[in-house]
Design a protein around this motif. Structure first.
Motif, PDB file in Angstrom:
ATOM      1  N   THR A 135      -2.252  -1.871   0.130  1.00  0.00           N
ATOM      2  CA  THR A 135      -2.556  -3.143   0.793  1.00  0.00           C
ATOM      3  C   THR A 135      -3.250  -2.840   2.111  1.00  0.00           C
ATOM      4  O   THR A 135      -3.127  -1.743   2.667  1.00  0.00           O
ATOM      5  CB  THR A 135      -1.289  -3.973   1.069  1.00  0.00           C
ATOM      6  N   LEU A 188       4.373   1.030   8.424  1.00  0.00           N
ATOM      7  CA  LEU A 188       4.619   0.449   7.104  1.00  0.00           C
ATOM      8  C   LEU A 188       5.040   1.552   6.144  1.00  0.00           C
ATOM      9  O   LEU A 188       4.655   2.708   6.299  1.00  0.00           O
ATOM     10  CB  LEU A 188       3.363  -0.244   6.579  1.00  0.00           C
ATOM     11  N   SER A 212      -1.067  -6.230   6.325  1.00  0.00           N
ATOM     12  CA  SER A 212       0.345  -5.975   6.035  1.00  0.00           C
ATOM     13  C   SER A 212       1.145  -5.773   7.316  1.00  0.00           C
ATOM     14  O   SER A 212       2.289  -6.215   7.426  1.00  0.00           O
ATOM     15  CB  SER A 212       0.484  -4.753   5.129  1.00  0.00           C
ATOM     16  N   ALA A 243       4.063  -1.195   1.141  1.00  0.00           N
ATOM     17  CA  ALA A 243       2.748  -1.694   1.572  1.00  0.00           C
ATOM     18  C   ALA A 243       1.592  -0.836   1.067  1.00  0.00           C
ATOM     19  O   ALA A 243       0.436  -1.109   1.406  1.00  0.00           O
ATOM     20  CB  ALA A 243       2.705  -1.780   3.093  1.00  0.00           C
TER      21      ALA A 243
END
Length: 575
Positions: free
Chosen positions: A378, A371, A383, A375
């Motif tokens: 999070t 990610l 995610s 992201a």
């Protein structure tokens, strides 16, 4: 008359170049192609006669470091031949002879003549069906609109009333309502607002290009002649005289490959450019005729550019793909290592994943995590699950949990009981121990793969532990000290790592992810029996840049590694 593939140089030519060779062919040579008649990106060309056919040989600016192209002049769908594209280009396997113009041309002409001879004997006729999807793409009447088809569990062997969703990417066609809702939810996070009934009709045998439908009436005739139960779906489709509708043809080639081909049906336009009203579509129909077929025949038809949504299907055999699709895998720890392993498993065909990680993504993670910055702040697991669903929307189930594994195991015993494999990439001894403790319960069938990286990702380990025999804890002291480490010394972690981890490069990480993912796949396929211990070591340069070295214990047990590093496999056993 046969075209000679070699010729003596014609008088007057001192250099046996291309023009000399072509001229030496005599009456079969029809001359050079004028610059204004060359095909796009071509810079030179020559015309030949072979029997009653006319050929063009054309080359681009890279020639003779690129192949020569051979085209059939006057080619059309009515005269379609196997391995000939829409513009008449012959699909040849010829390779260039770099730097040699004459031999490159001679090779292309020889292969072209061979293909045309074989086509005369119908040697490749089955290839129309084996490569049906490619020929359909070539002869699509609309290239600006694309249809993606998701095959159902019955594939191209059962006619079904599918459902379709119109998106800014084109039309997505699904074998049923449930599949449409699942995939669209994965793609967009919400169920589709509307679904179009779209027949997916099995045709046997698949037609050759000359029989592709030009009109709605021809489509009806094809379905009537080559489908067992498709006509009633056409009748249903036309019952409300829609402004626009779609029909997907499906079928299997002689080799068993499945193909899908979409058509679009539109009401004709009136003088104002608007779709004819329903009453005009049904006007003046002879009551003695088949009303549904007559109305259907009044629609205009386009053959559409069609692709399979699972076109990237794995190279693995079908039984292995089915095994991976049915597997249920829990990934504990979705950091740099675990996130890559989870994505690789999903891409390999594992269709049911539960991702577990208690942490949010931080800025210090984004150069090494699956990610990125979007992201940050999070939950990693949630995610990552959303990212995998959106990028692989046909996947079965991917769920993320902001939780430690121990908590997940207590709160979701049903998932743990159904799991075939748990992959622990937590990088934390206590968390890995909680995995082993949870899997020791009776009534569970899952085995475990433990993966972790040593400092700077200079070494990675993947260990498969079964339900009996060796334990993961065998390799560690009471406080989690690994009994046979690879890396000694090394630079301290920089401040941006928070003091909790060391930096490492994308190359080392990629090797680490692949090592763990491969052992997981081998386990699911039944190719690895516990216990298995695999390791991967970085090269000498990576060790030097990290101010690290190989421990004497590892060197004594496994030998001093080569400068290029690489894989090791050994027994999970310790003195």
């Amino acid at each position: 008359m046969s075209l000679p593939l070699s010729a003596t140089t014609t008088a007057g030519f001192a250099d046996p170049g291309l023009d000399a060779w072509f001229t030496g062919l005599g009456d079969e040579y029809l001359g050079r192609i004028p610059d204004g008649s060359l095909r796009p990106r071509m810079v030179e060309g020559w015309r030949l006669r072979w029997r009653d056919r006319e050929l063009e040989i054309q080359v681009d600016a890279d020639f003779p470091f690129s192949v020569a192209r051979v085209y059939l002049v006057g080619y059309s769908r009515a005269k379609a031949e196997p391995h000939v594209e829409k513009d008449g280009k012959l699909c040849l396997a010829t390779k260039a002879v770099p730097g040699d113009r004459l031999r490159t041309i001679q090779a292309a002409v020889a292969d072209a003549v061979q293909l045309l001879k074989e086509n005369e004997t119908k040697k490749h006729e089955d290839d129309f069906r084996d490569d049906f999807g490619l020929y359909w793409l070539s002869w699509a009447t609309r290239g600006d609109f694309r249809v993606q088809v998701m095959p159902g569990s019955h594939g191209a062997s059962k006619t079904v009333l599918g459902r379709a969703v119109m998106t800014d990417r084109g039309l997505l066609v699904f074998p049923g309502k449930a599949e449409a809702i699942k995939v669209m939810h994965n793609l967009t996070g919400a169920a589709p607002k509307s679904l179009k009934e779209t027949p997916i009709i099995v045709i046997d045998p698949l037609p050759a290009p000359a029989r592709y439908p030009e009109t709605a009436e021809e489509l009806w005739a094809l379905v009537e002649a080559r489908s067992n139960d498709g006509v009633h779906l056409l009748e249903r489709l036309v019952s409300n005289t829609p402004t626009e509708a779609f029909v997907v043809l499906a079928g299997k080639s002689p080799s068993g490959r499945e193909h899908y081909a979409a058509t679009c049906l539109r009401r004709p336009s009136d003088k104002a450019g608007k779709a004819l009203k329903r009453r005009f579509m049904r006007k003046s129909i002879d009551p003695s005729k088949d009303t549904a077929r007559t109305v259907f025949g009044r629609f205009e038809l386009d053959r559409l550019f069609t692709q399979r949504m699972d076109a990237a299907i794995s190279r693995l055999p079908e039984d292995v793909r089915n095994k991976l699709a049915a597997a249920k895998v829990i990934v504990a720890g979705c950091g740099a290592l675990g996130s890559g392993v989870a994505r690789m498993l999903a891409q390999a065909g594992v269709a049911h994943l539960w991702l577990v990680d208690p942490e949010d993504l931080g800025w210090e993670n984004i150069r090494r995590h699956e990610l990125g910055a979007l992201a940050v702040n999070t939950g990693k697991a949630k995610s990552l699950a959303g990212s995998i669903r959106a990028n692989l929307p046909t996947i079965g189930k991917v769920e993320g949990y902001l939780s430690t594994f121990a908590t997940f195991a207590r709160e979701h015993p049903d998932v743990l009981k159904a799991a075939n494999l748990v992959i622990s990439c937590t990088g934390d001894w206590a968390a890995d121990a909680s995995v082993e403790n949870a899997l020791a319960q009776s009534g569970l069938n899952a085995v475990a793969v433990y993966g972790w990286m040593e400092p700077h990702a200079l070494a990675t380990h993947a260990v498969l532990i079964g339900r009996s025999g060796a334990k993961f804890a065998d390799g560690f002291g009471d406080h989690g000290q690994f009994r046979l480490p690879v890396v000694a010394g090394g630079k301290p972690p920089p401040a941006e790592c928070g003091g909790a981890s060391t930096p490492f490069g994308a190359i080392e990480l990629a090797h680490a992810q692949a090592l763990v993912a491969k052992l997981a796949i081998d386990t699911l396929r039944g190719l690895a029996d516990a216990p298995v211990w695999r390791s991967w070591l970085a090269d000498a340069t990576a060790f030097q840049e990290a101010d690290a070295s190989v421990t004497s214990g590892w060197a004594a047990a496994r030998g001093q590694p080569d400068d290029i590093g690489g894989p090791y496999e050994g027994h999970w056993a310790f003195p």
